[in-house]
Enzyme design. Structure first.
Site, PDB file in Angstrom:
ATOM      1  N   TYR A   1      34.786  39.859  43.042  1.00 26.40           N
ATOM      2  CA  TYR A   1      35.657  38.692  43.191  1.00 26.40           C
ATOM      3  C   TYR A   1      35.547  38.204  44.624  1.00 26.40           C
ATOM      4  O   TYR A   1      35.547  38.997  45.565  1.00 26.40           O
ATOM      5  CB  TYR A   1      37.117  39.049  42.926  1.00 26.40           C
TER       6      TYR A   1
ATOM      7  N   HIS B   1      34.059  37.800  26.682  1.00 27.79           N
ATOM      8  CA  HIS B   1      35.143  36.809  26.786  1.00 27.79           C
ATOM      9  C   HIS B   1      34.602  35.488  27.300  1.00 27.79           C
ATOM     10  O   HIS B   1      33.676  35.436  28.115  1.00 27.79           O
ATOM     11  CB  HIS B   1      36.325  37.290  27.629  1.00 27.79           C
TER      12      HIS B   1
ATOM     13  N   HIS C   1      40.605  32.677  38.356  1.00 26.29           N
ATOM     14  CA  HIS C   1      39.216  32.600  38.819  1.00 26.29           C
ATOM     15  C   HIS C   1      38.327  31.995  37.743  1.00 26.29           C
ATOM     16  O   HIS C   1      38.717  31.914  36.579  1.00 26.29           O
ATOM     17  CB  HIS C   1      38.661  33.982  39.201  1.00 26.29           C
TER      18      HIS C   1
ATOM     19  N   HIS D   1      32.931  32.486  32.249  1.00 23.35           N
ATOM     20  CA  HIS D   1      34.302  32.448  31.717  1.00 23.35           C
ATOM     21  C   HIS D   1      35.274  32.013  32.801  1.00 23.35           C
ATOM     22  O   HIS D   1      34.900  31.924  33.976  1.00 23.35           O
ATOM     23  CB  HIS D   1      34.701  33.830  31.184  1.00 23.35           C
TER      24      HIS D   1
ATOM     25  N   GLU E   1      34.044  34.673  40.622  1.00 25.43           N
ATOM     26  CA  GLU E   1      33.581  36.016  40.277  1.00 25.43           C
ATOM     27  C   GLU E   1      32.098  35.936  39.927  1.00 25.43           C
ATOM     28  O   GLU E   1      31.652  34.947  39.338  1.00 25.43           O
ATOM     29  CB  GLU E   1      34.367  36.537  39.059  1.00 25.43           C
TER      30      GLU E   1
ATOM     31  N   HIS F   1      34.943  46.599  35.790  1.00 24.30           N
ATOM     32  CA  HIS F   1      36.190  46.493  35.041  1.00 24.30           C
ATOM     33  C   HIS F   1      36.215  47.558  33.939  1.00 24.30           C
ATOM     34  O   HIS F   1      35.184  47.814  33.303  1.00 24.30           O
ATOM     35  CB  HIS F   1      36.283  45.139  34.334  1.00 24.30           C
TER      36      HIS F   1
END
Ligand SMILES: [Fe+2]
Length: 307
Positions: free
Chosen positions: A255, A200, A214, A151, A265, A246
């Site tokens: 990250y 996502h 990112h 993503h 990431e 997260h």
């Protein structure tokens, strides 16, 4: 019934200040496979990706040039073009080969000024393990050996409009949002959106239009994230945050920065998304926990460093 419309984030095309440094990072540390190189530009894919490339790096600066999203059917191009125009976006047709190994499609300037290419085909070059009695991973992976891109998080002044753009034009739905309040008319500070069942495919964070926060590579699990961290130590990679988890998406993460300063990431975990899954809302009081669940606080870099 096949997937319709956008299937996934197909490629990230980014600028890097020095191609030799970038090749060391993306090729040697992350272990992406170089698939084509020309003057000032290199194409990469992850080991579990069959299409020609998922990352294009171009020498000369820093930041995002464009994102590519792959649709399942050529007819999707017409309908997405019409929806983009109805949304008020500038669009142009792209011809086959205009982007190397990529079919014809439509190029859309999003309300945030990011350039998005929607395409239905890319030259398939397969994977090292193949499709006949395949092994579970290639024997001689380099470094992290990232399987695939996952993503991108881009930055926009008006996140509500971007959420509506990805929904109405590209058929995404939001899995999670950070909102100013639980009021129905609240402003979105950030949105996490998917075109399929991944948690996502794209996220949008409030900030200056056109910026990249990112782009992320999907790894298998926590152990792979930790091993990536060890390799970052060996290779002196600049780590931003992690390993941590997260709250938003429940993903496991590190990250870090490429030598040009673009944030990358490595990401694992998360849940399976469905369009009827209620969208999760986070309010600013819990933002630290949402972004970094264990430490529960943001660092300054996370909200200020964008390329
Ligand atoms: Fe991410």
């Amino acid at each position: 019934m096949p997937l319709q419309g956008v299937m996934r984030l197909g490629y990230v095309h980014a600028r890097v200040t020095d191609l030799t440094d970038a090749k060391s990072h993306y090729g040697n540390t992350l272990g992406l496979y170089p698939t084509y190189e020309e003057t000032g530009k290199i194409y990469y894919k992850g080991w579990d990706e069959w299409d020609h490339h998922s990352v294009v790096l171009e020498e000369g600066g820093v930041g995002l040039i464009k994102l590519g999203f792959k649709v399942s059917d050529p007819a999707d191009i017409d309908s997405i073009e019409a929806k983009a125009q109805a949304f008020g976006c500038v669009t142009e047709r792209m011809s086959a080969g205009e982007t190397r190994e990529v079919s014809d499609g439509v190029r859309i300037v999003a309300p945030s000024t990011h350039v998005i290419e929607v395409y239905h085909g890319m030259t398939a070059i397969g994977t090292e393990v193949g499709t006949h009695n395949p092994d579970v991973f290639p024997r001689h992976l380099i470094g992290v050996g990232a399987p695939r891109i996952d993503h991108a998080l881009i930055v926009a002044e008006d996140v509500n409009t971007m959420d509506r753009f990805f929904h109405e034009v590209l058929g995404f739905y939001a899995t999670e949002r950070v909102v100013t309040s639980l009021d129905e008319n609240a402003d979105y500070i950030a949105t996490w959106m998917t075109a399929g069942n991944s948690v996502h495919d794209i996220a949008v964070l409030n900030g200056p239009n056109g910026k990249l926060h990112h782009f992320a590579f999907r790894l298998g699990d926590w152990n792979d994230i930790l091993k990536a961290g060890q390799l970052f130590a060996m290779d002196d990679v600049s780590v931003d945050v992690g390993p941590t988890q997260h709250g938003i998406t429940r993903g496991e993460t590190i990250y870090f920065f490429d030598p040009a300063g673009n944030r990358n990431e490595v990401f694992a975990g998360g849940y399976t998304a469905y369009p009827d899954r209620p969208t999760v809302s986070w309010t600013p009081d819990a933002l630290g926990k949402g972004i970094f669940y264990i430490q529960r606080e943001l660092n300054d870099r996370f909200t200020t460093v964008m390329t």
